[in-house]
Design a protein around this motif. Structure first.
Motif: not given
Length: 505
Positions: A250-262, A482-485, A465-466
């Protein structure tokens, strides 16, 4: 100036961030005419104390649960006379009955700092909280205790991702956390460069951070946001591990696309050289090990002269935002032959043969590099090189237009690579574990090579993770996660090209 505001979310995040701030404090110089290579204005803010004296405190907001701050008080020697944070009588004019929990006794280390005496050597047994080895004063606005949950509670542990979401939404609805806690620090900046977030990613703090990220992106849409996502590496029962895996997904799906680096960080890492001496049961020690890599790799962002560290992380296309953190402790002989030393933090772009795949410690992933792994981008930072060696180096390579470099790399399928070098060694402070690294003289500091790498290993991890998410996550959110990942994973598969790549052609 190019300031950075920091957010610290959770107990493990605060352990790591405390080492980070102690290191920043150690770079201050007090001799007249002596200038530190570190620009302190990046992370510290000037202010005025309760007695009218000038102060210099970190630009940070520290969140933790009830009982998580240990002996750290909101008021301190710099601000204890301030009336701004005195709640006062309010509207109630009746008799008050005050109930207080027993005070946590101050550690011997903190007593020595307050008295100005030599500090005793810390051990895993004497460090009970992250505040036990803290060396700084913080502004009262930096301390935010969340009383809805208690640290290490058995009846209501702060573990489920949804609990963090709900807590943030409730607090934000009541107080507007961005306006109350962040805006003051951000508006003090001349030119806000980035927001840096330390957070747990595999418990409820991941949900708290995700909703915080939504608010930050709405308010600071074009600013860089750096995320250090800490994951527990300790072994637990299977049902607990499944919960952690869901939280990480959930964290990677929700946070990483909005971050500059994760950057996912396993605390503690699963593999260490036999020459390292680390107590895996002590968060003080494991976070100290992480800080040696994390603080080193971000050093160019606060060195004089200014370095455009963000463009190095963005790479050629800005697509790959999930990075792996690795580091190697260098001996004197290794340091002389590993990289080309320069005086200061001067960037250099060299051939792809400079890309490194073998490090002493991998903080992000359990699996080792394989020959099939493809590196998209790597930023290396080495420290501790003797600047006098620069005279023995050959002439600098001929500078080539950056656009031409990019086209050559794309044509030859080479990774983006950039390195930074500085003679400033990593200091071993009295707040840092002794004898952790295999060096002959820890008092002289250590030489570290650290890197952030975007590679196809991230795609392999997200694919796993998927599979977990498709089996465990509830059906109402399963498809979107799942689609986001899957969309994130595709960008880390070799041979994949985005629409922007075709547009460039």
């Amino acid at each position: 100036m190019h300031e950075i505001v920091t957010l610290q979310l959770g107990q493990r995040a605060n352990y790591l961030a405390t080492h980070f701030w102690n290191l920043q404090e150690s770079y201050f110089t007090y001799q007249e005419g002596e200038e530190s290579p570190v620009d302190h204005d990046v992370h510290f803010r000037p202010g005025v104390g309760a007695d009218g004296s000038e102060t210099y405190t970190p630009r940070t907001v520290i969140y933790d649960l009830k009982g998580g701050f240990g002996t750290l008080r909101q008021s301190n020697a710099l601000y204890e006379l301030s009336e701004d944070f005195n709640p006062g009588q309010g509207l109630w004019d009746g008799r008050e009955v005050i109930q207080q929990q027993p005070a946590i006794p101050q550690s011997d280390y903190q007593k020595s700092l307050d008295a100005g005496l030599p500090a005793p050597q810390l051990t895993s047994e004497t460090v009970r909280y992250w505040s036990d080895y803290n060396r700084l004063f913080y502004h009262p606005r930096s301390i935010v205790q969340l009383n809805d949950y208690e640290l290490n509670s058995r009846t209501m542990p702060f573990e489920d991702w949804e609990m963090g979401e709900e807590l943030f939404n409730n607090l934000d609805k009541e107080h507007d956390l961005l306006d109350r806690d962040v805006r003051t620090f951000a508006e003090e900046c001349d030119q806000l460069r980035a927001l840096q977030i330390f957070t747990n990613a595999d418990d409820a703090w991941g949900g708290f951070a995700a909703r915080y990220m939504d608010r930050l992106r709405d308010e600071y849409g074009k600013k860089n946001i750096w995320v250090w996502a800490i994951e527990s590496g300790s072994k637990v029962q299977r049902h607990q591990q499944i919960k952690r895996d869901m939280n990480k997904a959930r964290s990677i799906y929700a946070i990483s696309p909005q971050s500059s680096f994760y950057t996912p960080i396993i605390d503690p890492p699963h593999r260490l050289p036999n020459t390292f001496n680390v107590d895996f049961r002590s968060e003080w020690q494991t976070s100290a090990l992480i800080s040696s890599a994390m603080e080193t790799v971000t050093l160019p962002s606060r060195l004089r002269p200014y370095c455009d560290f963000e463009s190095s992380l963005a790479g050629d296309d800005g697509i790959h935002k999930i990075f792996e953190l690795q580091s190697t402790i260098l001996t004197d002989n290794e340091a002389q032959h590993s990289t080309k030393p320069t005086n200061g933090a001067e960037p250099s772009e060299d051939e792809s043969s400079q890309v490194k795949t073998e490090f002493d410690v991998d903080f992000s992933y359990d699996s080792r590099y394989s020959n099939k792994s493809h590196i998209f981008n790597q930023v290396q930072v080495s420290r501790g090189i003797d600047p006098e060696q620069k005279e023995n180096d050959g002439p600098p390579t001929e500078d080539i237009d950056l656009g031409m470099r990019r086209r050559l790399r794309l044509h030859n399928s080479q990774p983006m690579f950039q390195s930074f070098h500085t003679p400033l060694r990593f200091p071993i402070l009295d707040s840092f574990p002794r004898n952790m690294f295999p060096v002959s003289d820890a008092n002289a500091g250590i030489q570290v090579l650290s890197s952030l790498t975007a590679s196809s290993r991230t795609g392999e991890r997200i694919k796993a993770m998927e599979a977990v998410a498709s089996r465990i996550i509830s059906i109402d959110e399963r498809e979107s996660i799942v689609n986001g990942l899957g969309e994130i994973r595709e960008s880390y598969e070799t041979g994949w090209m985005s629409d922007s790549d075709f547009d460039d052609e």
